[in-house]
Design a protein around this motif. Sequence first.
Motif, PDB file in Angstrom:
ATOM      1  N   PRO A  17      12.269 -30.009  44.508  1.00  0.00           N
ATOM      2  CA  PRO A  17      12.933 -28.968  43.706  1.00  0.00           C
ATOM      3  C   PRO A  17      11.932 -27.910  43.266  1.00  0.00           C
ATOM      4  N   VAL A  36      15.834 -19.712  37.636  1.00  0.00           N
ATOM      5  CA  VAL A  36      16.640 -20.923  37.751  1.00  0.00           C
ATOM      6  C   VAL A  36      15.676 -22.100  37.695  1.00  0.00           C
ATOM      7  N   SER A  58      16.794 -28.527  38.072  1.00  0.00           N
ATOM      8  CA  SER A  58      18.088 -28.844  37.458  1.00  0.00           C
ATOM      9  C   SER A  58      18.030 -29.954  36.407  1.00  0.00           C
ATOM     10  N   ASN A  59      17.178 -30.938  36.545  1.00  0.00           N
ATOM     11  CA  ASN A  59      17.186 -32.015  35.550  1.00  0.00           C
ATOM     12  C   ASN A  59      16.109 -31.834  34.477  1.00  0.00           C
ATOM     13  N   ARG A 100      20.018 -18.912  27.860  1.00  0.00           N
ATOM     14  CA  ARG A 100      20.419 -19.775  28.972  1.00  0.00           C
ATOM     15  C   ARG A 100      21.942 -19.633  29.035  1.00  0.00           C
ATOM     16  N   SER A 134      22.492 -22.930  33.995  1.00  0.00           N
ATOM     17  CA  SER A 134      21.552 -23.017  35.110  1.00  0.00           C
ATOM     18  C   SER A 134      20.506 -21.907  35.026  1.00  0.00           C
ATOM     19  N   ASN A 135      20.913 -20.691  34.699  1.00  0.00           N
ATOM     20  CA  ASN A 135      19.947 -19.609  34.601  1.00  0.00           C
ATOM     21  C   ASN A 135      19.250 -19.609  33.252  1.00  0.00           C
ATOM     22  N   SER A 158       9.565 -24.839  33.998  1.00  0.00           N
ATOM     23  CA  SER A 158      10.421 -25.852  33.390  1.00  0.00           C
ATOM     24  C   SER A 158       9.717 -27.196  33.459  1.00  0.00           C
TER      25      SER A 158
END
Lengths: 113, 111
Positions: free
Chosen positions: B2, B24, B27-28, B69, B73-74, B94
């Motif tokens: 990722p 972006v 995701s986790n 946010r 997601s963004n 992130s």
Amino acid sequence: DQQVKQNSPSLSVQEGRISILNCDYTNSMFDYFLWYKKYPAEGPTFLISISSIKDKNEDGRFTVFLNKSAKHLSLHIVPSQPGDSAVYFCAASVDGNNRKLIWGLGTSLAVNP
Amino acid sequence: EPEVTQTPSHQVTQMGQEVILRCVPISNHLYFYWYRQILGQKVEFLVSFYNNEISEKSEIFDDQFSVERPDGSNFTLKIRSTKLEDSAMYFCASSGLGPLHFGNGTRLTVT
């Protein structure tokens, strides 16, 4: 306010030899240190870290040494490879908080074939 | 593996204009950050964001900056009225419990 200093802006090493990148810090509250590698047009990539309870951490060809009394850490790369050519940043944080990092200016490493 | 993705890669704007830099995150991941690097200078922390609010910010992150946010997601950085000295590479990052993962940056040029 240079709390994290990388005094060598550049370093050139022959392939197969050891690369040693140095970092000094002034804030005795720092307790977590990281090395990031950065290629042109890319963001920094995490390489290796060390917490202040240790004096050495090793991951493959990369070893970080921490000398708390001297407020000094170093990154050893052995053997160096041409693909290691990049800018290496030392970063530090307080309370093991890797989120607010204080960065050095970076050392540009060139590994020559 | 990722990645953190940032758009645009290069943004040119006139002084006084508003810009929005987009990211972006992975995701986790739960923590989100903006850092910047002015040419020839250090990478500098701007802000960290967790649980839909700013958890920490630096002195650089004054009232002209904001983060959001908007859709889960963004993660965006808005500079309301850009100044010449805002010209820099802006890195989004992130993390979960481990080290920060950075995007490739947006080069902002203010003319």
